[in-house]
Design a protein around this motif. Sequence first.
Motif, PDB file in Angstrom:
ATOM      1  N   SER A   1       1.011  -1.239  -0.096  1.00 36.02           N
ATOM      2  CA  SER A   1      -0.003   0.044   0.309  1.00 36.02           C
ATOM      3  C   SER A   1       0.778   1.076   0.227  1.00 36.02           C
ATOM      4  O   SER A   1       1.557   1.148   0.994  1.00 36.02           O
ATOM      5  CB  SER A   1      -0.816  -0.506   1.105  1.00 36.02           C
ATOM      6  N   PRO A   2      -0.172   2.554  -1.131  1.00 38.13           N
ATOM      7  CA  PRO A   2       1.270   3.405  -0.810  1.00 38.13           C
ATOM      8  C   PRO A   2       1.155   3.944   0.254  1.00 38.13           C
ATOM      9  O   PRO A   2      -0.340   4.391   0.499  1.00 38.13           O
ATOM     10  CB  PRO A   2       0.945   4.291  -1.912  1.00 38.13           C
ATOM     11  N   VAL A   3       2.321   5.048   0.571  1.00 37.58           N
ATOM     12  CA  VAL A   3       1.860   5.629   1.835  1.00 37.58           C
ATOM     13  C   VAL A   3       1.936   7.028   1.067  1.00 37.58           C
ATOM     14  O   VAL A   3       1.684   7.807   1.906  1.00 37.58           O
ATOM     15  CB  VAL A   3       3.072   6.493   2.835  1.00 37.58           C
ATOM     16  N   GLY A   4       2.340   8.298   0.725  1.00 32.13           N
ATOM     17  CA  GLY A   4       1.849   9.288  -0.300  1.00 32.13           C
ATOM     18  C   GLY A   4       3.274   9.903   0.246  1.00 32.13           C
ATOM     19  O   GLY A   4       4.347   9.100   0.437  1.00 32.13           O
ATOM     20  N   GLU A   5       3.320  10.842   0.126  1.00 22.74           N
ATOM     21  CA  GLU A   5       4.594  12.050   0.111  1.00 22.74           C
ATOM     22  C   GLU A   5       4.808  11.882   2.054  1.00 22.74           C
ATOM     23  O   GLU A   5       3.862  12.781   2.411  1.00 22.74           O
ATOM     24  CB  GLU A   5       3.956  12.949  -0.690  1.00 22.74           C
ATOM     25  N   ASN A   6       5.632  12.083   1.873  1.00 30.64           N
ATOM     26  CA  ASN A   6       5.633  11.766   3.343  1.00 30.64           C
ATOM     27  C   ASN A   6       5.026  10.845   4.670  1.00 30.64           C
ATOM     28  O   ASN A   6       4.529  11.741   5.581  1.00 30.64           O
ATOM     29  CB  ASN A   6       6.126  13.051   3.917  1.00 30.64           C
ATOM     30  N   GLY A   7       4.713   9.746   3.703  1.00 26.43           N
ATOM     31  CA  GLY A   7       3.483   8.486   4.534  1.00 26.43           C
ATOM     32  C   GLY A   7       1.721   9.755   4.549  1.00 26.43           C
ATOM     33  O   GLY A   7       0.970   9.977   6.451  1.00 26.43           O
ATOM     34  N   LEU A   8       2.379  10.807   4.284  1.00 29.86           N
ATOM     35  CA  LEU A   8       0.768  11.700   3.712  1.00 29.86           C
ATOM     36  C   LEU A   8      -0.587  11.343   4.352  1.00 29.86           C
ATOM     37  O   LEU A   8      -1.653  11.277   4.295  1.00 29.86           O
ATOM     38  CB  LEU A   8       0.535  12.288   2.739  1.00 29.86           C
ATOM     39  N   GLN A   9      -0.524   9.872   3.850  1.00 32.13           N
ATOM     40  CA  GLN A   9      -2.134   8.702   4.158  1.00 32.13           C
ATOM     41  C   GLN A   9      -1.580   7.377   4.772  1.00 32.13           C
ATOM     42  O   GLN A   9      -2.767   7.012   5.103  1.00 32.13           O
ATOM     43  CB  GLN A   9      -1.802   7.643   1.894  1.00 32.13           C
ATOM     44  N   LEU A  10      -1.205   8.273   5.615  1.00 30.77           N
ATOM     45  CA  LEU A  10      -0.893   7.176   6.827  1.00 30.77           C
ATOM     46  C   LEU A  10      -1.301   8.660   8.311  1.00 30.77           C
ATOM     47  O   LEU A  10      -0.599   9.444   8.059  1.00 30.77           O
ATOM     48  CB  LEU A  10       0.405   7.155   7.520  1.00 30.77           C
ATOM     49  N   SER A  11      -2.017   7.632   9.466  1.00 28.92           N
ATOM     50  CA  SER A  11      -1.900   8.569  10.823  1.00 28.92           C
ATOM     51  C   SER A  11      -0.473   8.626  11.321  1.00 28.92           C
ATOM     52  O   SER A  11       0.551   8.127  10.974  1.00 28.92           O
ATOM     53  CB  SER A  11      -2.762   7.973  11.936  1.00 28.92           C
ATOM     54  N   GLY A  12      -0.203   9.548  12.130  1.00 29.41           N
ATOM     55  CA  GLY A  12       1.086   9.906  12.985  1.00 29.41           C
ATOM     56  C   GLY A  12       1.063   8.142  13.943  1.00 29.41           C
ATOM     57  O   GLY A  12       2.715   7.926  13.491  1.00 29.41           O
ATOM     58  N   GLY A  13       0.230   7.709  14.627  1.00 29.46           N
ATOM     59  CA  GLY A  13       0.793   6.658  14.842  1.00 29.46           C
ATOM     60  C   GLY A  13       1.159   5.793  14.163  1.00 29.46           C
ATOM     61  O   GLY A  13       2.198   4.939  13.873  1.00 29.46           O
ATOM     62  N   GLN A  14       0.933   5.392  12.556  1.00 30.30           N
ATOM     63  CA  GLN A  14       0.742   4.097  11.958  1.00 30.30           C
ATOM     64  C   GLN A  14       2.245   3.642  11.234  1.00 30.30           C
ATOM     65  O   GLN A  14       3.213   3.667  11.183  1.00 30.30           O
ATOM     66  CB  GLN A  14      -0.482   4.592  10.466  1.00 30.30           C
ATOM     67  N   ARG A  15       2.338   5.770  10.974  1.00 28.24           N
ATOM     68  CA  ARG A  15       3.831   6.264  10.770  1.00 28.24           C
ATOM     69  C   ARG A  15       4.670   6.155  11.541  1.00 28.24           C
ATOM     70  O   ARG A  15       6.191   5.502  11.344  1.00 28.24           O
ATOM     71  CB  ARG A  15       4.145   7.836  10.471  1.00 28.24           C
ATOM     72  N   GLN A  16       4.693   6.277  12.801  1.00 28.21           N
ATOM     73  CA  GLN A  16       5.567   5.623  14.350  1.00 28.21           C
ATOM     74  C   GLN A  16       5.961   4.127  14.301  1.00 28.21           C
ATOM     75  O   GLN A  16       6.846   3.892  14.204  1.00 28.21           O
ATOM     76  CB  GLN A  16       5.578   6.654  15.439  1.00 28.21           C
ATOM     77  N   ARG A  17       4.702   3.151  13.732  1.00 23.06           N
ATOM     78  CA  ARG A  17       4.893   1.913  14.079  1.00 23.06           C
ATOM     79  C   ARG A  17       5.731   2.040  13.077  1.00 23.06           C
ATOM     80  O   ARG A  17       6.977   0.662  13.094  1.00 23.06           O
ATOM     81  CB  ARG A  17       3.533   1.149  13.775  1.00 23.06           C
ATOM     82  N   ILE A  18       5.361   2.057  11.676  1.00 24.12           N
ATOM     83  CA  ILE A  18       6.836   1.461  10.744  1.00 24.12           C
ATOM     84  C   ILE A  18       7.938   2.217  10.814  1.00 24.12           C
ATOM     85  O   ILE A  18       8.952   1.446  10.881  1.00 24.12           O
ATOM     86  CB  ILE A  18       6.029   2.958   9.086  1.00 24.12           C
ATOM     87  N   ALA A  19       8.405   3.427  11.251  1.00 24.79           N
ATOM     88  CA  ALA A  19       9.588   3.665  12.005  1.00 24.79           C
ATOM     89  C   ALA A  19      10.344   2.660  13.140  1.00 24.79           C
ATOM     90  O   ALA A  19      11.329   2.069  12.715  1.00 24.79           O
ATOM     91  CB  ALA A  19       9.916   5.191  12.774  1.00 24.79           C
ATOM     92  N   VAL A  20       9.261   2.144  13.894  1.00 22.09           N
ATOM     93  CA  VAL A  20       9.455   0.474  14.391  1.00 22.09           C
ATOM     94  C   VAL A  20      10.467  -0.436  14.325  1.00 22.09           C
ATOM     95  O   VAL A  20      11.374  -0.708  14.611  1.00 22.09           O
ATOM     96  CB  VAL A  20       8.313   0.794  16.647  1.00 22.09           C
ATOM     97  N   ALA A  21       9.279  -1.173  13.600  1.00 22.41           N
ATOM     98  CA  ALA A  21       9.668  -1.836  12.183  1.00 22.41           C
ATOM     99  C   ALA A  21      11.239  -1.287  12.027  1.00 22.41           C
ATOM    100  O   ALA A  21      11.563  -2.488  12.076  1.00 22.41           O
ATOM    101  CB  ALA A  21       8.950  -1.669  11.554  1.00 22.41           C
TER     102      ALA A  21
END
Length: 568
Positions: A452-472
């Motif tokens: 699934s695309p995340v968009g420019e700087n993760g625009l299509q994700l919430s802040g929490g989802q972005r941080q989970r990706i950073a943790v992974a």
Amino acid sequence: MKQAVREHKVLLTITLLCSILTSAAGVLIALILQKVIDAALQGDKQLFREILLLSVVYLLLLGLFGLIYSLCSKALIRNVTITLRGRVFRGVFRQKAETFSATNTADYLSALTNDIKLLEDNYIQPMLQVLQNVVVFAVSLGILLYLSPLVTVILIGCMVLMFAIPSLFGKALQHKQSEVSSQMSAFTASLKDLLSGYEVITSYAMGRYAEQTFKQQNHRAAGVRFAADRLFAFNESVSHTLAILTQFAVVFIAAYLIITGNLSAGSLVALVQLSGGFVGPVLAIMENLPKIQGIKPVQERIDLFSEEKHEPDAEGLTPVFHSTLEARHLQFSYKQGNPVIQDISLSLEKGKKYALVGPSGCGKSTLVKLLTGYYDRFDGSIALDGTDLKRLDREKLQQMVSTIHQNVYMFDSDIRHNICLHEEFSEQMLDTALHTSGIHKFLQNTPDGLLSPVGENGLQLSGGQRQRIAVARALIRNKPILVLDEGTSAIDMQTAYEIESRLLKLNELTLITITHNMNEDLLGLYDQIIYMENGKIAEMGSLEELLKHGGRFRGFYTLEKDLAGATG
């Protein structure tokens, strides 16, 4: 710049050879015209047929070499611009972190776009044109001397005049080109700032302000460029006027020589043709030389960004972490600023867990960046297993540390790429990272799962989802040192607690957490809490020891707990 051109020596050589052949052949048309007209006036049919046949062959070869030159010159421009962009990009990314941060990213963007375009339009293309016209001029001069030394002397006199007057504009044009580069950089910076601040501009109804700011910058950039173009136009106008004057002189003098019987009609046509081939190149050179001279500041700016003379690691030793990471009497300040870190000494042991706490701005993040080799300009010493950090290979040192940032950057790709970051991992490793970070909880609701695309700087994700990706992203690499810089602040408390508690249970992992979360259960699991104030370590110890001591940490801890309770 010159090095970028030298990298394509073969293509440059072919281009120059074809340029010489094409330019010289173009001038020789004047001799063909002379022979044709003289043969016609003499009624010599045999000579006329021979010249006609020669002309057909001549034109075919001229067209062939012209095509080869055109293709080679365009390929050369393409290759040189590719090389220049590559050198600038490498130069930017090979800078030290502190040097990179000291420059606005808009300046880098402007160098890679506006400045490269300026170099293409005002250095590479003009340089090729100058070289081509030098050949035309030299061949024309030789034939002119053969046909009429008198006309040649007059043309040279006019040429000196053509060089003398426009050369007065050289310094002014150089100054204008420098202004254009600076203003375009400022325009790019302003545009980047407005686009990045879209949400703030929209939220605070700043649309008119943004439009007005853009309008001012747009007009200013266009005005500076027009001022340079205006000077170019004046230079070109003077050059054209002198060129026309020269051609008039040639025609009248050659006509007088025919009247006096010292010149043939065919030679008159050849002289007129050659005067264009003599004056035209001078005109082209005079138009292009100021551009080449004026682009010097931009060329220096490109060379500065593409400079790869960065200081190498003193010894480039391979880092090893078996026991301790130690700092002794550490001092650090940003350029032209007050000290951010003041006389800090501490020792971090492999496999232990450390929490850095303290008021905002006390130097927690800076301290961690120093300990992990992000900055290397400091006083005091930092040693990994007894080896000074400055002696270690910087790239290999960075490969030993994973950082989960509070502000997570997402590349405009899919979820999988933002976790793996161009590296290959087994499905088992990926699955473990997905579950540990909690990504699996929202992945099933995405349209294409990991793709699934995340968009420019993760625009299509919430802040929490972005941080989970950073943790992974950090966990999948399984590095010996993990920095958690408020890395779970955007995740719900339950998930944050689960992730952090799992990290605390990883025996081989050395965890350094920068946090404002005063959760007693979590803080109690850390081997040591490092409490900082004003760039110094005020207290160190376990949660139990620090609370029992009743010092500064206890006051901070109690206040943060009370604030958390009030906001909750």
